[in-house]
Design an enzyme around this catalytic site. Structure first.
Site, PDB file in Angstrom:
ATOM      1  NE  ARG A 297      -4.173  -1.967   1.823  1.00 56.91           N
ATOM      2  CZ  ARG A 297      -5.088  -2.403   2.677  1.00 56.91           C
ATOM      3  NH1 ARG A 297      -4.973  -2.119   3.967  1.00 56.91           N
ATOM      4  NH2 ARG A 297      -6.115  -3.118   2.259  1.00 56.91           N
ATOM      5  CE1 TYR A 441      -1.758  -0.504  -8.196  1.00 56.43           C
ATOM      6  CE2 TYR A 441      -1.734  -2.213  -9.860  1.00 56.43           C
ATOM      7  CZ  TYR A 441      -1.226  -1.035  -9.336  1.00 56.43           C
ATOM      8  OH  TYR A 441      -0.180  -0.428  -9.980  1.00 56.43           O
ATOM      9  CD  GLU A 442      -1.476  -4.647  -3.759  1.00 59.39           C
ATOM     10  OE1 GLU A 442      -1.862  -5.247  -2.749  1.00 59.39           O
ATOM     11  OE2 GLU A 442      -1.012  -5.237  -4.747  1.00 59.39           O
ATOM     12  N   GLY A 443      -6.255  -2.570  -2.333  1.00 63.67           N
ATOM     13  CA  GLY A 443      -7.299  -1.970  -1.503  1.00 63.67           C
ATOM     14  C   GLY A 443      -7.767  -0.662  -2.089  1.00 63.67           C
TER      15      GLY A 443
END
Length: 596
Positions: A297, A441-443
């Site tokens: 992140r 992506y990655e949350g």
């Protein structure tokens, strides 16, 4: 075609004048990370990214990756594989990894500028080593000694790459629904079966072996997220002594066709009784996953920063060259048939917005990276505890705000080009397309907002916020009598008090209605991001005034800070009003009425 020049002057200013990197490194025991060494790393990082990676950015977008259905093989765009070989030969893959595993042992903060430069030069290419770094962190913190010997060392030196295999076709963020199975075998390994999607660098031609870190369920696992384990699944079978065997039961089933980052291989990965080795404890896979995820992140936040900076550089150059009309206040370039568009207020609004978000965002991201070093190396337990709380608080802000600001900045940059920005010739539309994935992506941004509001603020009772507010107050107290900084210190102090009161008010409402957390989360995230940048812009002016930078540089910092405080920080007023409206405007409508 867009170009890229590493912003070394501002990166050095951020590291040395604002963050005091050399003193921090010395205090934490990174004795080799002197200013001279760090500057040498910056120079070489700039050379590699500008001359090797940046020229491949357009070909990566136009050619993309290709997939062989018969073999499952993926071929990367022309030049990508050769660039990776240069990356490995230069020792870049293990720059911040421990020496005992083949790395160079540099502080995390010293390696972050390289990450920013890679992402600005060629985001799609940069995704390949990015995933290796996440796998490295998981093995470093959760792997057994033999796993570190067999899998970690080749990842650190770049001989192999890594992936994170989390998402499945029917579940994304809600990993409690995943179905991939892991059946124990007599040799201590497990047979992994299932399908994972959106797997970055799941298959490619850079290396012979790829180390997949896969979430799966053991046969007796409890339901939901409490029953998830993590497994090491190499592309080639491996035993505990590191002997390489035949091809494992893992294969790329397809490549996704995407809006952007065409040079990055986004794979559907099929696992068919593949050999896997448990990493960490059974049913504790989420711990290892969050080690990877938090690293990723922060890294994705840097992707947004890199793209924003490249877009700004090109918009600035074009705005100085493009002639269009005369200035409203009178001709500025009488020797030309028209004035360059940089004289027009609205173009300056877009350029200054980019400059303010890029340079302030750089300090936000670099500060978060410095906390990783403090947590890992400080001998003061209280300092480590506070750094950990602050990093947890800043991680969703850094990821979400830097990526959303990346989208905003690439939008403004494209707009500066007018119609020329919309066509492919100048490369601005590629930057805009590439930037869009970073918020997903990655949350997603929404997930980051819920993490910040629900867990980092409400559940943890604002521990990280209190640390940050303490830093802000210490700065304000130190400069409260400085006439040159009063225009920044006074509004910063007042806004910090409002931030604290707003947080407490959300907590009180949430006690009566849990939906208040979700209703406030998005706006609270951005309110917090703009507040964080207000601090960094005030501190930038103070650092510039005390530095030996040229007067033009100092003046530019002060003028950009003024723009930020008067034109961007007031965005918090809108977010505050939205938060104070509560959950009712969002939740009152019946779900069936949306199409009425």
């Amino acid at each position: 075609m867009s170009t890229y020049n590493a912003p070394l002057q501002d990166i050095r200013f951020a590291l040395h004048e604002v963050l005091g990197a050399e003193a921090l490194f010395a205090r934490l025991g990174f004795n080799e990370a002197t200013r001279d060494i760090v500057d040498a790393v910056l120079e070489e990082s700039a050379r590699f990214t500008e001359t090797v990676l940046a020229p491949l950015n357009r070909v990566g977008d136009e050619v993309g990756c290709s997939y062989d259905k018969a073999t499952g093989a993926v071929t990367t765009p022309p030049g990508f594989k050769e660039a990776y070989a240069q990356f490995v030969d230069g020792g870049w893959s293990g720059l911040a990894s421990p020496v005992e595993f083949g790395g160079q042992g540099m502080p995390h903060l010293a390696a972050i500028p390289l990450k920013e430069m890679i992402d600005a030069a060629n985001l799609a290419w940069g995704n390949f080593p990015l995933l290796s770094h996440g796998a490295t962190e998981a093995l470093l913190h959760h792997g057994q000694a033999w796993q570190q010997e067999v899998f970690l060392k080749p990842l650190v030196d770049g001989r192999w790459t890594g992936t994170m295999c989390l998402t499945e076709p029917h579940c994304g963020t809600d990993l409690g629904l995943l179905r991939t199975r892991a059946v124990p075998r007599d040799d201590g390994s497990h047979a992994i079966s299932g399908t994972k999607i959106f797997i970055t660098a799941g298959e490619h031609d850079f290396t012979d072996n790829i180390v997949h870190l896969v979430l799966a369920r053991l046969p007796d696992a409890p339901a939901g997220s409490k029953g998830i384990s993590m497994f090491i699944v190499p592309k080639l079978r491996m035993d505990r002594d590191g002997n390489v065997g035949e091809r494992n039961g893992v294969r790329c089933g397809a490549l996704e066709h995407k809006m952007g980052i065409h040079g990055s291989a986004t794979c559907v990965m099929n696992f068919d009784d593949a050999q896997g080795w448990l990493i960490g404890e059974p049913n504790k896979g989420l711990m290892a996953m969050f080690t990877m995820m938090n690293t990723a992140r922060l890294a994705v936040g840097l992707q947004g920063l890199g793209l924003a900076d490249r877009a700004y550089q090109n918009a600035l150059r074009y705005s100085r060259e493009r002639l269009q009309m005369r200035s409203l206040s009178g001709t500025k370039f009488p020797d030309k048939p028209a004035d360059p568009i940089i004289v027009h207020p609205d173009v300056r609004r877009m350029l200054l917005t980019q400059k303010a978000l890029v340079e302030g965002g750089r300090l936000l991201g670099y500060h978060a990276a410095s906390l990783v070093d403090v947590i890992a190396a400080s001998g003061d337990a209280e300092e480590r505890t506070q750094a950990d709380a602050l990093l947890g608080f800043l991680t969703p802000i850094t990821k979400a705000c830097l990526t959303e600001w990346g989208v905003e900045c690439t939008y403004h940059a494209l707009q500066c080009f007018g119609g020329h920005g919309y066509i492919a010739e100048h490369g601005m539309e590629q930057l805009a397309r590439d930037a869009r994935i970073t918020t997903l992506y990655e949350g997603t941004t929404g997930i980051q907002a819920l993490d910040l509001m629900g867990r980092k603020t409400m559940q943890l009772q604002g521990a990280g916020l209190r640390v940050f507010l303490g830093i802000v107050e210490a700065f304000c107290k130190a400069y409260e009598n400085d006439e040159g900084l009063r225009e920044f210190v006074e509004p910063l102090r007042a806004s910090a008090g409002e931030w604290q009161a707003l947080t407490q008010a959300i907590g009180k409402r949430a006690m009566a209605d849990a939906d208040e957390i979700g209703a406030a989360a998005y706006d609270y995230l951005f309110y917090s991001g703009y507040m964080a940048l207000a601090y960094w812009w005030a501190r930038s002016v103070a650092a510039a005034d005390a530095s030996s930078q040229p007067q033009a540089f100092k003046d530019a910092k002060r003028e950009t800070a003024r723009f930020y405080f008067t034109r961007i920080l007031p965005r918090t007023l809108v977010h505050k009003a939205a938060i104070e409206s509560g959950a009712a405007p969002l939740m009152a409508m019946d779900a069936n009425h949306f199409d009425s």
